[in-house]
Write an enzyme that holds these catalytic residues in place. Structure first.
Site, PDB file in Angstrom:
ATOM      1  N   ASP A 137     -31.970 -46.324 100.529  1.00 56.08           N
ATOM      2  CA  ASP A 137     -30.550 -46.510 100.209  1.00 56.08           C
ATOM      3  C   ASP A 137     -30.247 -47.929  99.717  1.00 56.08           C
ATOM      4  O   ASP A 137     -31.156 -48.712  99.459  1.00 56.08           O
ATOM      5  CB  ASP A 137     -29.679 -46.147 101.421  1.00 56.08           C
ATOM      6  CG  ASP A 137     -29.789 -47.170 102.537  1.00 56.08           C
ATOM      7  OD1 ASP A 137     -30.850 -47.826 102.631  1.00 56.08           O
ATOM      8  OD2 ASP A 137     -28.823 -47.331 103.312  1.00 56.08           O
TER       9      ASP A 137
ATOM     10  N   LYS B 232     -33.043 -49.792 111.305  1.00 65.46           N
ATOM     11  CA  LYS B 232     -33.800 -48.706 110.719  1.00 65.46           C
ATOM     12  C   LYS B 232     -34.484 -49.247 109.466  1.00 65.46           C
ATOM     13  O   LYS B 232     -34.061 -50.260 108.912  1.00 65.46           O
ATOM     14  CB  LYS B 232     -32.912 -47.506 110.441  1.00 65.46           C
ATOM     15  CG  LYS B 232     -31.661 -47.766 109.639  1.00 65.46           C
ATOM     16  CD  LYS B 232     -30.791 -46.515 109.690  1.00 65.46           C
ATOM     17  CE  LYS B 232     -29.574 -46.610 108.792  1.00 65.46           C
ATOM     18  NZ  LYS B 232     -28.452 -47.303 109.433  1.00 65.46           N
TER      19      LYS B 232
ATOM     20  N   ASP C 288     -29.241 -50.767 100.993  1.00 61.44           N
ATOM     21  CA  ASP C 288     -29.763 -51.948 101.686  1.00 61.44           C
ATOM     22  C   ASP C 288     -31.159 -51.714 102.266  1.00 61.44           C
ATOM     23  O   ASP C 288     -31.663 -52.543 103.034  1.00 61.44           O
ATOM     24  CB  ASP C 288     -28.797 -52.400 102.782  1.00 61.44           C
ATOM     25  CG  ASP C 288     -28.561 -51.348 103.845  1.00 61.44           C
ATOM     26  OD1 ASP C 288     -28.647 -50.138 103.524  1.00 61.44           O
ATOM     27  OD2 ASP C 288     -28.293 -51.715 104.998  1.00 61.44           O
TER      28      ASP C 288
ATOM     29  N   ASP D 210     -32.468 -49.486 104.414  1.00 58.65           N
ATOM     30  CA  ASP D 210     -32.768 -49.075 105.790  1.00 58.65           C
ATOM     31  C   ASP D 210     -32.854 -47.556 105.978  1.00 58.65           C
ATOM     32  O   ASP D 210     -33.279 -47.090 107.029  1.00 58.65           O
ATOM     33  CB  ASP D 210     -31.794 -49.707 106.797  1.00 58.65           C
ATOM     34  CG  ASP D 210     -30.339 -49.381 106.524  1.00 58.65           C
ATOM     35  OD1 ASP D 210     -30.054 -48.687 105.537  1.00 58.65           O
ATOM     36  OD2 ASP D 210     -29.493 -49.847 107.310  1.00 58.65           O
ATOM     37  N   ARG D 211     -32.461 -46.789 104.954  1.00 53.73           N
ATOM     38  CA  ARG D 211     -32.562 -45.323 105.100  1.00 53.73           C
ATOM     39  C   ARG D 211     -33.756 -44.788 104.321  1.00 53.73           C
ATOM     40  O   ARG D 211     -34.262 -45.444 103.400  1.00 53.73           O
ATOM     41  CB  ARG D 211     -31.317 -44.639 104.554  1.00 53.73           C
ATOM     42  CG  ARG D 211     -30.070 -44.997 105.323  1.00 53.73           C
ATOM     43  CD  ARG D 211     -28.910 -44.161 104.849  1.00 53.73           C
ATOM     44  NE  ARG D 211     -27.727 -44.499 105.632  1.00 53.73           N
ATOM     45  CZ  ARG D 211     -26.702 -43.707 105.812  1.00 53.73           C
ATOM     46  NH1 ARG D 211     -26.680 -42.517 105.243  1.00 53.73           N
ATOM     47  NH2 ARG D 211     -25.683 -44.082 106.539  1.00 53.73           N
TER      48      ARG D 211
ATOM     49  N   SER E 145     -24.322 -50.802 102.522  1.00 56.26           N
ATOM     50  CA  SER E 145     -25.351 -49.772 102.604  1.00 56.26           C
ATOM     51  C   SER E 145     -25.293 -48.786 101.441  1.00 56.26           C
ATOM     52  O   SER E 145     -25.373 -49.184 100.294  1.00 56.26           O
ATOM     53  CB  SER E 145     -25.240 -49.067 103.948  1.00 56.26           C
ATOM     54  OG  SER E 145     -26.336 -48.218 104.130  1.00 56.26           O
ATOM     55  N   HIS E 146     -25.087 -47.516 101.746  1.00 56.79           N
ATOM     56  CA  HIS E 146     -25.130 -46.475 100.723  1.00 56.79           C
ATOM     57  C   HIS E 146     -23.811 -46.327  99.964  1.00 56.79           C
ATOM     58  O   HIS E 146     -23.711 -45.514  99.059  1.00 56.79           O
ATOM     59  CB  HIS E 146     -25.473 -45.148 101.396  1.00 56.79           C
ATOM     60  CG  HIS E 146     -24.553 -44.871 102.549  1.00 56.79           C
ATOM     61  ND1 HIS E 146     -24.670 -45.543 103.735  1.00 56.79           N
ATOM     62  CD2 HIS E 146     -23.486 -44.075 102.655  1.00 56.79           C
ATOM     63  CE1 HIS E 146     -23.710 -45.138 104.543  1.00 56.79           C
ATOM     64  NE2 HIS E 146     -22.972 -44.250 103.923  1.00 56.79           N
TER      65      HIS E 146
HETATM   66  C1  VG1 Z   1     -23.250 -43.632 109.224  1.00 52.07           C
HETATM   67  C2  VG1 Z   1     -24.309 -42.771 109.889  1.00 52.07           C
HETATM   68  C3  VG1 Z   1     -24.967 -43.532 111.014  1.00 52.07           C
HETATM   69  C4  VG1 Z   1     -25.533 -44.857 110.474  1.00 52.07           C
HETATM   70  C5  VG1 Z   1     -24.436 -45.632 109.782  1.00 52.07           C
HETATM   71  C6  VG1 Z   1     -24.953 -46.895 109.125  1.00 52.07           C
HETATM   72  O1  VG1 Z   1     -22.244 -43.944 110.149  1.00 52.07           O
HETATM   73  O2  VG1 Z   1     -23.749 -41.576 110.375  1.00 52.07           O
HETATM   74  O3  VG1 Z   1     -25.961 -42.740 111.601  1.00 52.07           O
HETATM   75  O4  VG1 Z   1     -26.070 -45.624 111.514  1.00 52.07           O
HETATM   76  O5  VG1 Z   1     -23.847 -44.834 108.755  1.00 52.07           O
HETATM   77  O6  VG1 Z   1     -25.984 -46.618 108.233  1.00 52.07           O
HETATM   78  P1  VG1 Z   1     -20.842 -43.148 110.210  1.00 52.07           P
HETATM   79  O7  VG1 Z   1     -20.029 -43.860 111.257  1.00 52.07           O
HETATM   80  O8  VG1 Z   1     -20.257 -43.212 108.833  1.00 52.07           O
HETATM   81  O9  VG1 Z   1     -21.173 -41.743 110.583  1.00 52.07           O
HETATM   82  V1  VG1 Z   1     -26.184 -47.585 106.873  1.00 52.07           V
HETATM   83  O10 VG1 Z   1     -27.574 -47.115 106.138  1.00 52.07           O
HETATM   84  O11 VG1 Z   1     -24.696 -47.455 106.261  1.00 52.07           O
HETATM   85  O12 VG1 Z   1     -26.317 -49.219 107.475  1.00 52.07           O
HETATM   86 CO    CO Z   2     -28.215 -48.539 104.847  1.00 51.57          CO
END
Ligand code: VG1
Ligand code: CO
Length: 543
Positions: free
Chosen positions: A277, A376, A279, A281-282, A113-114
């Site tokens: 972001d 998302k 991937d 989804d954000r 992801s990010h």
């Molecule tokens: C974080 C965010 C959470 C989100 C997750 C995956 O998790 O707080 O809301 O669903 O990332 O998003 P954490 O456990 O680090 O708080 V992504 O865009 O990384 O797939």
């Molecule tokens: Co993401």
């Protein structure tokens, strides 16, 4: 058939977190590490013989390598067909859609992801089930259990498969269909939103900038915004995905998406700005010199859902993660809908959507989505906003201020303390927990504490219980202080401190969130001894 059974030793650290297994690339490069996890997934998901697997990722470093291994393991383990994005690319929401549309058994999405990418940074892998959503906790638990005892994995022996064009090939008895990563997704977006109205907006004086942050959304945003919707070429910035995201941190927030923020806060700023972001989804939504918090964005999409054709028949309900502000709850109440509160992580929304209980979902962490997929969806949120802007013909700022006037404003902020020593982070949460018996009834930051607890979620569909989902201090006036440890990091611990305070009075809606929450921030610091215990005197990131 040239199927090789490889003997291996288990690793003890393959527990999926908030969103799949995320580790440093260097960890994934250990001999058998990726293979062990993939085989543990295959051993935990039931009978998939001759079924379809969807495969793709955000294009980060190690994506190509991992795709080849997984294709060969899928063939050796008896999948009948794999749908793989061209060049191994699929955004997370696009993968979710492809799983659903093509009735796949499940999918493997390769992304952290990010998190930054490159040989010294992060990689990740996540399994999604046939509804298109992340595997629920019972399934990820069985993967972890399996990974601790695994002794062999199966792999088909063949040359690497070239994935650079849309075509079909076979390895052994398994068919590989290389698909256009954008086509199915773009068609879905067109079915949900009024593309004619958005096109008219984007070609008649309204200006926007979209920052793909050198990550996966680039090709999607270019095809949809510049291609189908007629936005000028150049609307999409940083639109060519790169293996290392150009050394950046593709996390769409005010800190990491500063390039876009500068554009939107300049004298000649466009009307609308958005970013996604790693991937896809954000989403981050900006108006001209105006930031929309993700919690407000969810509430505003819900309140204006009828602007978009795909939501004109009304919403079944709304869901938000626990730390997300209660702004959406107020909209749900006004619309006569139920608002569900789930733990952090998209996997908890799947059951609610499958059961027809909710249409829109959101998280404070820049995640918004709906039942059109089971993830998302960054670009979806951007298109939803554009559809609303096209219908209402008002500025982003005006729409948000109107919303606050009608529903009140939930001042909201999240403070992240990244890379803290794991023991120290646990001690911070424990220190707050230790005060649970004394806090209720006390006045802190001018508010009376009502309840303190560790958030526990009971899934209303299957009755499963998830413990320890965040330490909460809830006040009588609806204000909240919440502490949670991140489940997506790859080094040390990240403490997330979430702060919220509700303000009904319109005359008080003009404050900066940090100022409005200053007494809550100070109180949270004092009750947790965050600074002393973590050794940090300020957060790494404030959103
Ligand atoms: C974080 C965010 C959470 C989100 C997750 C995956 O998790 O707080 O809301 O669903 O990332 O998003 P954490 O456990 O680090 O708080 V992504 O865009 O990384 O797939
Ligand atoms: Co993401």
């Amino acid at each position: 058939m040239p199927i090789n059974t490889v003997f291996t030793q288990p690793f003890d650290d393959q527990k999926p977190g908030t969103s799949g297994l995320r580790k440093k690339v260097k960890v994934f490069q250990k001999q058998h590490y990726l293979e062990n996890f993939v085989q543990s997934v295959f051993d935990s998901i039931g009978d998939f013989s001759r079924q379809t697997l969807v495969l793709g990722g955000d294009g980060r470093y190690y994506n190509q390598h991992a795709i080849q291994i997984i294709l060969k393991m899928a063939a050796a383990n008896g999948f009948g067909r794999v749908l793989v994005g061209r060049n191994g690319i699929l955004s997370t929401p696009a993968a979710s859609h492809v799983i659903r549309k093509h009735k796949a058994f499940g999918g493997l999405i390769l992304s952290a992801s990010h998190n930054p990418a490159g040989p010294d940074d992060d990689f990740g892998i996540k399994y999604n089930i046939s509804n298109g959503g992340p595997a629920p906790e019972q399934v990820t638990e069985s993967m972890f259990t399996r990974s601790k005892v695994i002794s062999e994995y199966k792999v088909f022996e063949c040359d690497d498969i070239i994935l650079d064009e849309v075509k079909e090939i076979s390895i052994g008895d398994m068919r590989i269909e290389i698909i256009d990563p954008v086509a199915d997704y773009a068609e879905l977006m067109q079915s949900l939103f009024d593309f004619d109205a958005i096109r008219a907006l984007l070609t008649h004086g309204f200006s926007m900038a979209f920052d793909a942050m050198h990550a996966v959304t680039g090709p999607y945003a270019k095809a949809i915004l510049e291609g189908m919707l007629g936005a000028p070429v150049g609307t999409v910035k940083n639109g060519v995905p790169q293996e290392d995201f150009a050394g950046g941190h593709p996390d769409p927030n005010l800190t990491y998406a500063h390039e876009l923020v500068e554009i939107l806060y300049a004298e000649d700023a466009p009307d609308f700005g958005a970013a996604s972001d790693g991937d896809g989804d954000r989403n981050m939504i900006l108006g001209r010199r105006f930031f929309v918090t993700p919690s407000d964005s969810l509430a505003i999409l819900a309140a204006n859902a009828e602007c978009a054709p795909g939501y004109r028949d009304g919403l079944a309900g709304i869901a938000r993660s626990m730390p997300t502000s209660a702004a959406a709850d107020r909209v749900a109440e006004a619309m006569g809908l139920t608002c569900y509160e789930t733990p952090t992580g998209w996997k908890f929304f799947g059951n609610l959507m499958d059961a027809g209980k909710v249409t829109l979902c959101g998280e404070e962490s820049f995640g918004t989505g709906s039942s059109h997929v089971r993830e998302k969806d960054g670009l979806w949120a951007v298109l939803f906003w554009l559809n609303i802007l096209a219908v209402r013909q008002e500025s982003v700022e005006h729409i948000v201020r109107e919303h606050w006037r009608q529903f009140g404003r939930n001042y909201y902020s999240r403070h992240d303390y990244e890379g803290v020593d794991s023991k120290a982070a646990a001690a911070v949460l424990q220190h707050v927990r230790d005060q649970f018996p004394q806090l209720p009834g006390q006045t802190i930051a001018g508010r009376v504490v009502a309840v303190c607890d560790d958030f526990v979620y009971t899934d209303p569909v299957d009755g499963s219980v998830s413990l320890d989902q965040g330490v909460r201090v809830l006040f009588e006036d609806g204000s909240r202080i919440i502490f949670r440890l991140s489940g997506t990091g790859t080094s040390g611990a990240t403490i997330r401190l979430y702060l919220e305070s509700y303000e009904a009075d319109e005359a008080m809606h003009n404050m900066d969130a940090q100022d409005a929450l200053a007494d809550m921030i100070a109180a949270a610091g004092a009750m947790s001894r965050l600074r002393e215990l973590s050794g940090r005197d300020r957060p790494t990131v404030i959103t």
